[in-house]
Design an enzyme around this catalytic site. Structure first.
Site, PDB file in Angstrom:
ATOM      1  N   ASP A 117       0.836  -1.198   0.000  1.00 41.31           N
ATOM      2  CA  ASP A 117       0.000   0.000   0.000  1.00 41.31           C
ATOM      3  C   ASP A 117       0.872   1.250   0.000  1.00 41.31           C
ATOM      4  OD1 ASP A 117       0.919  -0.291   2.578  1.00 41.31           O
ATOM      5  OD2 ASP A 117      -1.038  -0.167   3.544  1.00 41.31           O
ATOM      6  N   SER A 118       2.170   1.069   0.234  1.00 41.27           N
ATOM      7  CA  SER A 118       3.127   2.171   0.093  1.00 41.27           C
ATOM      8  C   SER A 118       3.143   2.720  -1.324  1.00 41.27           C
ATOM      9  CB  SER A 118       4.537   1.708   0.477  1.00 41.27           C
ATOM     10  OG  SER A 118       4.894   0.521  -0.212  1.00 41.27           O
ATOM     11  N   LYS A 173      -1.346  -9.434   2.711  1.00 39.34           N
ATOM     12  CA  LYS A 173      -0.711  -9.023   3.961  1.00 39.34           C
ATOM     13  C   LYS A 173      -1.592  -8.012   4.654  1.00 39.34           C
ATOM     14  CE  LYS A 173       2.894  -6.153   4.044  1.00 39.34           C
ATOM     15  NZ  LYS A 173       2.375  -5.058   4.941  1.00 39.34           N
ATOM     16  N   GLU A 177      -1.885  -5.578   8.558  1.00 43.27           N
ATOM     17  CA  GLU A 177      -1.087  -5.020   9.645  1.00 43.27           C
ATOM     18  C   GLU A 177      -1.733  -5.236  11.006  1.00 43.27           C
ATOM     19  OE1 GLU A 177      -0.150  -0.936   8.893  1.00 43.27           O
ATOM     20  OE2 GLU A 177       0.668  -1.326   6.896  1.00 43.27           O
ATOM     21  N   GLU A 212       8.824  -4.513  11.105  1.00 42.11           N
ATOM     22  CA  GLU A 212       9.255  -3.208  10.590  1.00 42.11           C
ATOM     23  C   GLU A 212       9.702  -2.269  11.700  1.00 42.11           C
ATOM     24  OE1 GLU A 212       7.848   0.432   7.631  1.00 42.11           O
ATOM     25  OE2 GLU A 212       6.608  -1.369   7.806  1.00 42.11           O
ATOM     26  N   ASP A 223      -0.962  -6.007  -0.264  1.00 46.01           N
ATOM     27  CA  ASP A 223      -1.465  -5.434   0.984  1.00 46.01           C
ATOM     28  C   ASP A 223      -2.974  -5.221   0.943  1.00 46.01           C
ATOM     29  OD1 ASP A 223       0.615  -5.133   2.814  1.00 46.01           O
ATOM     30  OD2 ASP A 223       1.309  -3.261   1.907  1.00 46.01           O
TER      31      ASP A 223
END
Length: 265
Positions: A43-44, A111, A113, A180, A82
């Site tokens: 998503d970055s 993925k 978070e 991270e 993501d």
């Protein structure tokens, strides 16, 4: 790496796992020709590719677009995508619609978070046949809660919580976990206490693998140079020099030359 089974094998054989992010077809084609083990459509990409303020602004439509592009280019790589901000916090139905969208766009796994509130969701996704990668530590979708991009796990209590989170994610069915921006010794401890691989970004060298944002490692973003990033080339300068050379040759009429022209030139 062709499937999720490769992660388990790499952990067992103590083989380091290499990952990079990718958001577009052109770079995906290049990555497909390399030895990289896995691609993350992060998503970055909302920030790196689309210029958004942070990842909370990345939408499912953005992720669908980027995942399709990467899947079209990296046909031989294992692709993780993501789940974007709030796509797995509203309802199970909305979550599964988002998962379906990303898998049908070409991802092989997703993925998400954090652990708190996600464990039952992860179990349901895994039981539905979709591999899930966890992500703890500095989780960018929680930037507003953290008060910025800050290193996590620096106290004994916080470090203990990270280990507990990692174990819960493993028990929920995650095939791997991104760690991270946490202290290297904490990442090492987590890695040694899990049967699934850890992938570090700003977490030291004792994780089971590493991931970097491709544009960061290629030196394409001069405004963002965190401590954990190694620039393997000065991409910004390479590209700028190439473009400026093209401009000079155009203005000097030294391009195009005969070799670049068709017979009528």
């Amino acid at each position: 790496m062709k499937s999720v089974l490769g992660f388990k094998k790499a952990k067992a054989n103590r083989e380091k796992i290499s990952m990079v992010t990718c958001y577009d077809y052109t770079l995906a084609k290049i990555i497909n020709s390399t030895d990289i083990d896995c691609i993350l459509v992060g998503d970055s990409g909302g920030m790196v590719l689309l210029g958004k303020k942070n990842t909370t602004y990345t939408t499912l439509d953005d992720m669908q677009f980027m995942t399709q592009a990467v899947a079209n280019g990296a046909t031989d790589k294992f692709i993780v995508a993501d789940l974007p901000f709030m796509s797995y916090r509203q309802s199970l139905e909305i979550t599964m619609q988002a998962v379906t969208t990303l898998i049908q766009s070409g991802a092989h796994a997703i993925k998400l978070e954090g652990s708190s509130g996600n464990l039952d969701i992860i179990k349901h996704i895994v039981n539905s046949g979709v591999p899930v990668m966890g992500h703890i530590g500095m989780t960018p979708q929680f930037i507003n809660s953290f008060g910025g991009f800050k290193v996590q796990g620096r106290t004994e209590e916080a470090a203990k919580h990270l280990l507990e989170e990692a174990k819960l994610l493993e028990q929920a069915g995650c095939f791997g976990i991104v760690l991270e921006c946490i202290p290297a010794n904490i990442a090492k401890d987590i890695t040694q206490n899990l049967d699934i691989p850890t992938i570090g970004i700003g977490a030291g060298s004792n994780t089971d693998g590493q991931i970097l944002v491709l544009q960061d490692m290629l030196g394409m973003n001069t405004d963002f140079q965190p401590k954990f990033v190694k620039k393997y080339i000065d991409g910004s300068k390479l590209f700028s020099d190439a473009i400026n050379t093209y401009v000079k040759e155009t203005k000097a009429n030294t391009f195009p030359t005969k070799e670049h022209c068709y017979d009528y030139c």
